[in-house]
Write an enzyme that holds these catalytic residues in place. Structure first.
Site, PDB file in Angstrom:
ATOM      1  N   PRO A  17       0.816  -1.218   0.000  1.00  0.00           N
ATOM      2  CG  PRO A  17       0.129  -0.918   2.206  1.00  0.00           C
ATOM      3  CD  PRO A  17       0.843  -1.882   1.306  1.00  0.00           C
ATOM      4  CB  SER A 263       8.315   3.143   6.434  1.00  0.00           C
ATOM      5  OG  SER A 263       8.453   2.212   7.498  1.00  0.00           O
ATOM      6  CE  LYS A 264       4.834   0.532   0.475  1.00  0.00           C
ATOM      7  NZ  LYS A 264       5.228  -0.220  -0.711  1.00  0.00           N
ATOM      8  NE  ARG A 265      10.786  -2.630   6.372  1.00  0.00           N
ATOM      9  CZ  ARG A 265      11.140  -1.887   5.332  1.00  0.00           C
ATOM     10  NH1 ARG A 265      10.907  -0.584   5.348  1.00  0.00           N
ATOM     11  NH2 ARG A 265      11.729  -2.418   4.274  1.00  0.00           N
ATOM     12  CG  ASN A 266       6.544   3.075  10.875  1.00  0.00           C
ATOM     13  OD1 ASN A 266       6.951   4.070  10.299  1.00  0.00           O
ATOM     14  ND2 ASN A 266       7.357   2.240  11.506  1.00  0.00           N
TER      15      ASN A 266
END
Length: 501
Positions: A17, A263-266
């Site tokens: 996403p 970021s996406k990892r968050n």
């Protein structure tokens, strides 16, 4: 700047996403294109097939549509430079990589992963760090150390290889970034980056440089993380004999607590980072986005635009057209910007007053869902006007107005236990009598009736009518509910207290 020739591109990788940083990049490209009467292009940089995620492309298209920043050209929109997928442009890249090889600005490298790991270990053990650059390339397994015949034989044997760019040392590369100004890079510090991978797929560096040139991109607006790659891209342009586009590297969006970038990892943070919900493929996991949490697209875009850009005036609320009119790259911050979800909520609240019809429709639906006798329109509109200042989202209207429609089914626990005594019953009985004999059941008149021992009886009344110690002015609630319903609710609380004592 020519008004007719601005061409910008948003080129995401379909590997998941879009987060706040990604959609902001798209927004700034859109605003800049529209400001200068230019073209906004959507391109998929999908050469990393290992990380490709199936529903990413649809997600990106839906996000841009929700934000009302749709492309003029590109994936899903067509245009003169199709295909707009890098994975479908492999043959184009092959033509240009051959030009670099012929010119001597690129070379074949046959080093295996084991070879390179061994070299890295050697350097590490001797206290150094390995870099595939001008200092070491003549000691490695590549075409620079081979005769033409040796290279020919190597290629005929089917040996695996990559193609690397040959950095010329000893040059002070002078570059300009619209946001950051002049940047000087010593080419001695650059390594020979891979342009073509062993599977024959072009890397981002090669593909995006060629595509930007072919698609006549005039300005590259992208995230700060690509700033270290700018020197290689400029050198590639020079090698091809092309004029590079103008570059602007956007600041990072940082977490409010200062602990790194968003970021996406968050995705599991306590605030949303995706514009619309993301369904994790092959799982039942759904991560809600701003759309699903009740944010208006206009408020989201307004908030996002000011996350790194300052128009230079005190106003903060702008329509999309106003953002276009005011936008300029020169007013984008150099340093990272902190994201605060409270500010996002504030923006949404500012747009609520323009959404009263939607609030009305939502309230009607909530009433219908609960099979509540339909109230007249004036009653509903009065409730909306009374409560709108207390909410940030349309869906919050019910929790701030339910007591106008239904009697409390429970009472605020701590205060209820505190008032479980005969004294409270006596006060509620007195209040009931006052209300029963009130001539005019208006908020103004009722306020005059309750003049002594005000605070405690006010809290008791609020508990009886609302169930919690929050809500609008208690005398307005009494007037809205009317005499019979108000007395009925007071009697209900009295009975509940009697059951407890």
């Amino acid at each position: 700047m020519s008004q007719n020739f601005v061409r910008v591109r948003f080129a995401p990788s379909p590997t998941g996403p879009l987060h706040l940083g990604g959609i902001r990049t798209a927004l700034y490209n859109y605003l800049f294109a529209k400001k200068h009467g230019g073209t906004f292009i959507l391109r998929m940089e999908d050469t990393d097939r290992k990380r490709w995620v199936s529903n990413s492309e649809l997600y990106i298209l839906e996000t841009l549509k929700w934000c009302n920043i749709e492309p003029d050209e590109g994936v899903g929109y067509g245009g003169p430079y199709s295909p707009y997928y890098q994975s479908k442009r492999i043959n184009i890249y092959r033509i240009y990589i051959n030009k670099l090889l012929e010119k001597g600005d690129a070379y074949y490298a046959f080093d295996t992963d084991k070879d390179l790991d061994r070299k890295r270990k050697e350097y590490h053990d001797s206290g150094g760090s390995f870099s595939y650059n001008y200092k070491i390339r003549m000691k490695l397994n590549n075409s620079l150390t081979m005769t033409k015949k040796q290279l020919h034989d190597k290629l005929r044997s089917g040996s695996s290889y990559v193609i690397r760019f040959k950095i010329q040392p000893g040059e002070k590369l002078n570059m300009y970034d619209i946001i950051r100004g002049n940047i000087i890079v010593d080419t001695d510090h650059l390594d020979d980056k891979i342009l073509l991978k062993s599977d024959g797929v072009a890397t981002y560096h090669l593909a995006n440089t060629i595509d930007d040139h072919i698609m006549k991109i005039t300005h590259v607006l992208r995230g700060e993380e690509w700033l270290p790659s700018m020197s290689l891209h400029i050198l590639l342009y020079k090698s091809f004999g092309w004029t590079p586009p103008n570059f602007a590297h956007l600041p990072l969006i940082l977490r409010h607590n200062g602990k790194g970038k968003i970021s996406k990892r968050n995705a599991n943070l306590d605030f949303p980072i995706f514009p619309i919900q993301w369904k994790v493929p092959d799982t039942k996991i759904i991560i809600p986005g701003y759309r699903e949490l009740g944010y208006f697209p206009e408020a989201f875009v307004n908030m996002l635009a000011l996350l790194g850009w300052n128009p230079g005036i005190k106003r903060e609320i702008f329509s999309l057209q106003e953002l276009i009119n005011f936008f300029s790259l020169e007013k984008i911050n150099k340093s990272g910007v902190f994201f605060d979800v409270k500010k996002a909520n504030w923006f949404n609240k500012k747009y609520l007053n323009k959404k009263k019809e939607e609030i009305f429709a939502f309230l009607c639906e909530e009433i219908k869902k609960r099979s509540i006798d339909k109230k007249d329109k004036d009653y509903l509109w009065k409730i909306i006007h009374l409560t709108i200042d207390r909410i940030h989202f349309i869906h919050e209207i019910w929790e701030h107005s339910f007591y106008f429609f239904i009697s409390p089914s429970s009472y605020e626990d701590h205060f209820f236990h505190e008032i479980c005594n005969k004294n409270a019953i006596s006060k509620l009985d007195n209040a009931k009598i006052l209300l029963y004999y009130a001539d005019k059941f208006t908020s103004v008149n009722l306020k005059l009736l309750f003049t002594t021992n005000k605070q405690k009886i006010m809290q008791l009344l609020r508990l009886a009518l609302v169930g919690i110690l929050r809500g609008i002015d208690i005398f307005i609630i009494l007037e809205m509910l009317g005499k019979e319903e108000s007395i009925r609710r007071i009697e209900k609380l009295i009975n509940q207290i009697k059951e407890k004592i």
